[in-house]
Design a protein around this motif. Structure first.
Motif, PDB file in Angstrom:
ATOM      1  N   THR A 147      41.795  42.643  46.319  1.00  0.00           N
ATOM      2  CA  THR A 147      41.094  42.377  45.059  1.00  0.00           C
ATOM      3  C   THR A 147      41.726  41.208  44.330  1.00  0.00           C
ATOM      4  O   THR A 147      41.038  40.352  43.762  1.00  0.00           O
ATOM      5  CB  THR A 147      41.108  43.632  44.158  1.00  0.00           C
ATOM      6  N   ASP A 150      40.670  38.024  46.171  1.00  0.00           N
ATOM      7  CA  ASP A 150      39.253  37.703  46.009  1.00  0.00           C
ATOM      8  C   ASP A 150      38.888  37.324  44.588  1.00  0.00           C
ATOM      9  O   ASP A 150      37.844  36.702  44.357  1.00  0.00           O
ATOM     10  CB  ASP A 150      38.391  38.897  46.440  1.00  0.00           C
ATOM     11  N   SER A 151      39.730  37.730  43.629  1.00  0.00           N
ATOM     12  CA  SER A 151      39.416  37.486  42.212  1.00  0.00           C
ATOM     13  C   SER A 151      40.491  36.628  41.548  1.00  0.00           C
ATOM     14  O   SER A 151      40.795  36.822  40.366  1.00  0.00           O
ATOM     15  CB  SER A 151      39.276  38.821  41.474  1.00  0.00           C
ATOM     16  N   CYS A 152      41.052  35.693  42.310  1.00  0.00           N
ATOM     17  CA  CYS A 152      42.175  34.918  41.774  1.00  0.00           C
ATOM     18  C   CYS A 152      41.785  34.050  40.583  1.00  0.00           C
ATOM     19  O   CYS A 152      42.652  33.580  39.845  1.00  0.00           O
ATOM     20  CB  CYS A 152      42.813  34.063  42.869  1.00  0.00           C
ATOM     21  N   ASP A 154      39.989  35.200  38.135  1.00  0.00           N
ATOM     22  CA  ASP A 154      39.806  36.117  36.995  1.00  0.00           C
ATOM     23  C   ASP A 154      41.161  36.642  36.538  1.00  0.00           C
ATOM     24  O   ASP A 154      41.771  37.487  37.187  1.00  0.00           O
ATOM     25  CB  ASP A 154      38.893  37.278  37.407  1.00  0.00           C
ATOM     26  N   VAL A 157      41.385  40.547  35.856  1.00  0.00           N
ATOM     27  CA  VAL A 157      41.461  41.344  37.084  1.00  0.00           C
ATOM     28  C   VAL A 157      42.865  41.274  37.663  1.00  0.00           C
ATOM     29  O   VAL A 157      43.433  42.282  38.101  1.00  0.00           O
ATOM     30  CB  VAL A 157      40.425  40.862  38.123  1.00  0.00           C
TER      31      VAL A 157
END
Length: 256
Positions: A147, A150-152, A154, A157
């Motif tokens: 996660t 994949d959400s670097c 954000d 997150v």
């Protein structure tokens, strides 16, 4: 040498005196024992004020003082209105934050001191977790890493996954003491709270460090897990030192 008299001092002759607990403190302790002894869940209602006064044979003022004490310690909440009254609340590690922050502030501690404490605790926590983590928990940690990757872009997150990752390992260590103190230290030196910004590149670097920790935990090798965690938390401290030197040296403050 002069002698100090009074509660908690030295009477002439050198005998240390201890203040006897107030009636309200005794009532508070008995209520705690009742909650734990009966394994009352969070949200469970305690007897109302009238009933508690009768049970403990104390005045309303004493009882209310006991309830206020428990409320400040995070043991209960007081609901107002019809049907209100004391309700069980389980204390959390973050409840220690203000007390420990004040102690550290008076001791002249810096945020670097807090990071160094974490750098001592967390490797040991990872070492213990290596042989105690369930397979499901390891997969949970692996998903957290994915996660993050994949959400670097954000930041929110990233922060959520970073907290979840470290908390999961601490809980899985099986050491309540280490878990509580580490969670409290994390809340005192929380980068998001004190103003640290992590670039997407830095977030990916953290995700890679987490991946190495997960692989060490998956191998069930305490030494490898300890080494991977030590490298991670020490690099985190070095990052603060390189990019936020004034922040790192700043004293711990009760109000951030």
């Amino acid at each position: 040498m002069s002698s100090t008299t009074g509660a908690g001092g030295l009477f002439p002759g050198g005998a240390w005196t201890t203040r006897a607990p107030k009636t309200s403190e005794r009532v508070a302790r008995e209520l705690v024992n009742h909650i734990i002894g009966h394994d009352l869940a969070e949200g469970a209602k305690l007897p109302n004020e009238k009933q508690l006064v009768e049970v403990f044979d104390v005045g309303r003022t004493t009882l209310r003082e006991a309830l206020r004490l428990l409320e400040t310690r995070g043991v209960i909440t007081i609901r107002s209105g019809p049907g209100g009254g004391p309700v069980v609340r389980r204390p959390r590690p973050d409840d220690l934050r203000e007390g420990l922050t004040l102690i550290l502030q008076f001791a002249g501690a810096s945020l670097t001191d807090v990071l160094e404490a974490r750098a001592t605790l967390e490797p040991r926590i990872a070492s213990l977790a290596a042989t105690r983590l369930t397979s499901n928990r390891i997969e949970e940690l692996a998903r957290s890493v994915e996660t993050m990757r994949d959400s670097c872009e954000d930041h929110d997150v990233f922060l959520d996954e970073n907290r979840r990752f470290h908390t999961t390992i601490a809980e899985a260590s099986g050491s309540s003491g280490l878990w509580v103190f580490n969670e409290t230290l994390k809340s005192i030196a929380d980068g998001a709270v004190v103003g640290v910004e992590y670039t997407p590149r830095r977030r990916l670097a953290v995700a890679e460090a987490h991946h190495k920790i997960v692989e060490a935990l998956r191998s069930r090798d305490p030494r490898s897990a300890e080494a991977a965690m030590r490298a991670h938390v020490e690099e985190a401290g070095a990052f603060w030192g390189r990019h936020y030197p004034e922040l790192s040296a700043r004293g711990v403050r009760w109000v951030q």
